[in-house]
Every structure is written in C-alpha cells, then in structure tokens.
Design an enzyme around this catalytic site. Sequence first.
Site, PDB file in Angstrom:
ATOM      1  N   ASP A   1      41.554  37.028  40.572  1.00 41.47           N
ATOM      2  CA  ASP A   1      40.583  35.995  40.197  1.00 41.47           C
ATOM      3  C   ASP A   1      39.891  36.330  38.883  1.00 41.47           C
ATOM      4  O   ASP A   1      39.521  35.431  38.124  1.00 41.47           O
ATOM      5  CB  ASP A   1      39.552  35.790  41.315  1.00 41.47           C
ATOM      6  CG  ASP A   1      38.993  34.374  41.289  1.00 41.47           C
ATOM      7  OD1 ASP A   1      39.804  33.425  41.180  1.00 41.47           O
ATOM      8  OD2 ASP A   1      37.768  34.199  41.346  1.00 41.47           O
TER       9      ASP A   1
ATOM     10  N   CYS B   1      39.424  23.455  41.076  1.00 40.75           N
ATOM     11  CA  CYS B   1      38.787  24.786  41.118  1.00 40.75           C
ATOM     12  C   CYS B   1      37.349  24.677  41.631  1.00 40.75           C
ATOM     13  O   CYS B   1      37.027  25.228  42.698  1.00 40.75           O
ATOM     14  CB  CYS B   1      38.896  25.438  39.741  1.00 40.75           C
ATOM     15  SG  CYS B   1      37.851  26.874  39.480  1.00 40.75           S
TER      16      CYS B   1
ATOM     17  N   TYR C   1      36.132  24.940  46.052  1.00 39.83           N
ATOM     18  CA  TYR C   1      35.180  25.995  46.403  1.00 39.83           C
ATOM     19  C   TYR C   1      33.843  25.422  46.869  1.00 39.83           C
ATOM     20  O   TYR C   1      33.185  25.997  47.743  1.00 39.83           O
ATOM     21  CB  TYR C   1      34.978  26.956  45.220  1.00 39.83           C
ATOM     22  CG  TYR C   1      36.013  28.057  45.178  1.00 39.83           C
ATOM     23  CD1 TYR C   1      37.380  27.754  45.207  1.00 39.83           C
ATOM     24  CD2 TYR C   1      35.659  29.396  45.104  1.00 39.83           C
ATOM     25  CE1 TYR C   1      38.333  28.758  45.159  1.00 39.83           C
ATOM     26  CE2 TYR C   1      36.624  30.411  45.062  1.00 39.83           C
ATOM     27  CZ  TYR C   1      37.947  30.082  45.080  1.00 39.83           C
ATOM     28  OH  TYR C   1      38.900  31.074  45.046  1.00 39.83           O
TER      29      TYR C   1
ATOM     30  N   TYR D   1      28.818  29.647  46.390  1.00 40.45           N
ATOM     31  CA  TYR D   1      29.630  28.430  46.235  1.00 40.45           C
ATOM     32  C   TYR D   1      29.044  27.240  46.997  1.00 40.45           C
ATOM     33  O   TYR D   1      29.103  26.107  46.525  1.00 40.45           O
ATOM     34  CB  TYR D   1      31.088  28.701  46.617  1.00 40.45           C
ATOM     35  CG  TYR D   1      31.777  29.574  45.587  1.00 40.45           C
ATOM     36  CD1 TYR D   1      31.957  29.120  44.289  1.00 40.45           C
ATOM     37  CD2 TYR D   1      32.213  30.857  45.902  1.00 40.45           C
ATOM     38  CE1 TYR D   1      32.567  29.917  43.324  1.00 40.45           C
ATOM     39  CE2 TYR D   1      32.825  31.665  44.937  1.00 40.45           C
ATOM     40  CZ  TYR D   1      32.992  31.183  43.657  1.00 40.45           C
ATOM     41  OH  TYR D   1      33.593  31.968  42.698  1.00 40.45           O
TER      42      TYR D   1
ATOM     43  N   GLU E   1      45.683  26.119  44.518  1.00 40.39           N
ATOM     44  CA  GLU E   1      44.497  26.736  45.135  1.00 40.39           C
ATOM     45  C   GLU E   1      44.899  27.341  46.489  1.00 40.39           C
ATOM     46  O   GLU E   1      44.531  28.463  46.816  1.00 40.39           O
ATOM     47  CB  GLU E   1      43.372  25.704  45.341  1.00 40.39           C
ATOM     48  CG  GLU E   1      42.569  25.394  44.099  1.00 40.39           C
ATOM     49  CD  GLU E   1      41.701  26.560  43.627  1.00 40.39           C
ATOM     50  OE1 GLU E   1      41.357  27.439  44.422  1.00 40.39           O
ATOM     51  OE2 GLU E   1      41.396  26.587  42.425  1.00 40.39           O
TER      52      GLU E   1
END
Length: 232
Positions: free
Chosen positions: A45, A136, A140, A166, A207
């Site tokens: 990441d 993205c 999240y 998040y 993802e």
Amino acid sequence: MTRFTEELRIAADPIFNAIFDHPFVRGIADGTLRKEQLIHYVKQDFEYLNAYIRIYGMAISKCDDRDTMALFNEQISFILHSETHPHQNFCEVAGVTYEEMQSFPLAPSAHHYIRHMLNAAHEGNMEDIIAALLPCPWTYAEIGKRLLEEVKPSRTHKFYDWMHFYGDREFGITEQMRLLLDKWAEPLSPERKRRLKEHYLTSCQLEYMFWDMAYSLEEWPVNAMKAEGVGR
Ligand SMILES: Cc1ncc(CN)c(N)n1
C-alpha cells in the site's frame, strides 16, 4: 434522474459486497490478521499510494481550473501527511517500524492496479482518471463505516485507529470526486460513459484483488525479482 456515479455504485454492488466479506476485512473486524499479512499490506500500500499521488500529479497537469487543482493538491497532502496513520496502526500491531516497510517491489495485483490507473491517466481525459481513482476512497469509506457500525470498536481494539480513520473521513473526498465525475460525464456519449464505467468497475475488482493479495501473501510465481530488488 439517477446520478451517473450512483449507476456506477449500483453496478459495482456485488464487488463491494465481496470486499466487505473478504477475509482480510473480516480480519480487521475481529483482529485476527497475522503479522505477515499486515506487513505485506503495508509494503504494497505504501507503493500503491505513491503511485496514486503521481496520478493526481498527472491529473493536475491536465487541469484547467484552479478549484480542481486545489482539490487534488489537498488530496496529495492528505495522503502524504495523514494516510500514514492507518499504516502506522498496522505496523504497531505487527511489531515493525513504518520505515522498514518502504520501497519494496510490487506484487502482481498491486502492479496490475497501478498500471490500470496509469493507463487511464495516460490515454484518457480528466473523467477517465477520476473514474479509475474513485473506488479507492469510496470502497474504504464504506468499509470503515460498516466496520464502525458492526464492531463498535472500543479504544482497546487492535484496529480502532484504522476503522476510525477511514470510517470518519473518506466520504468527503468521495463526494467531491463524485460531483466532478457526474458533471464531466453528463454531456458524454453512451460509448464514452461505458468506457468510464469500465475504468471504475476494473478498479473495484482490483480493490478486491489488493485485499486478496495481502491476505494470501501473493508474490510473483518465480522468486527472481525480489533478490534483484526490481519490479516496480
Ligand atoms: C489499495 C488501496 N485502496 C484504497 C485506499 C484508501 N485510500 C488505500 N489506502 N489502498
């Protein structure tokens, strides 16, 4: 009239559900992830977010209004200075330092995801870039929100910081990107809209693959890259 980005979200619903059910996300909920899985995630990441910053830079180079430039600039700053916190949370649980997790070669799924976003940025316009970047923050934000509702973590939960980071934040940037994409997609032909949907759905699939990569400790089939330090 249904927003264009609402249509995208509806089309991606099976992928979002598969992500919520993925064992890595379940492992955040119940705190059962193994040290190696957290480490693999952070290493990959860190590189993914470096690429994401570069793609914002490419988007800025194609921008013709200051508000959009400012939005992307703020997001670059957010990734550089704030999105280190969820990584730090995983590092603390794994018992490693963040510095040790940096500059590793990409695993196949991270490589694929980054190349997909870069292709959209090289070949497309602003709307292509946003369509590829949107999953993205969006996935999240939903994962974080769902985990907060489901787990209601106490301060002692291993992943309290990750869930709050998040779950409390990412809807802001998601909504701002959605507004831009809705506006830019509106005058486009059905063919162009199909292309944007393809960028978006491919990023949603990637993802899922990114979580899977971290959970299964995915590597290239033959271990010839690591020793050479190549593969980014
Ligand atoms: C792969 C991935 N996708 C999304 C996020 C949340 N910005 C992230 N950190 N990494």
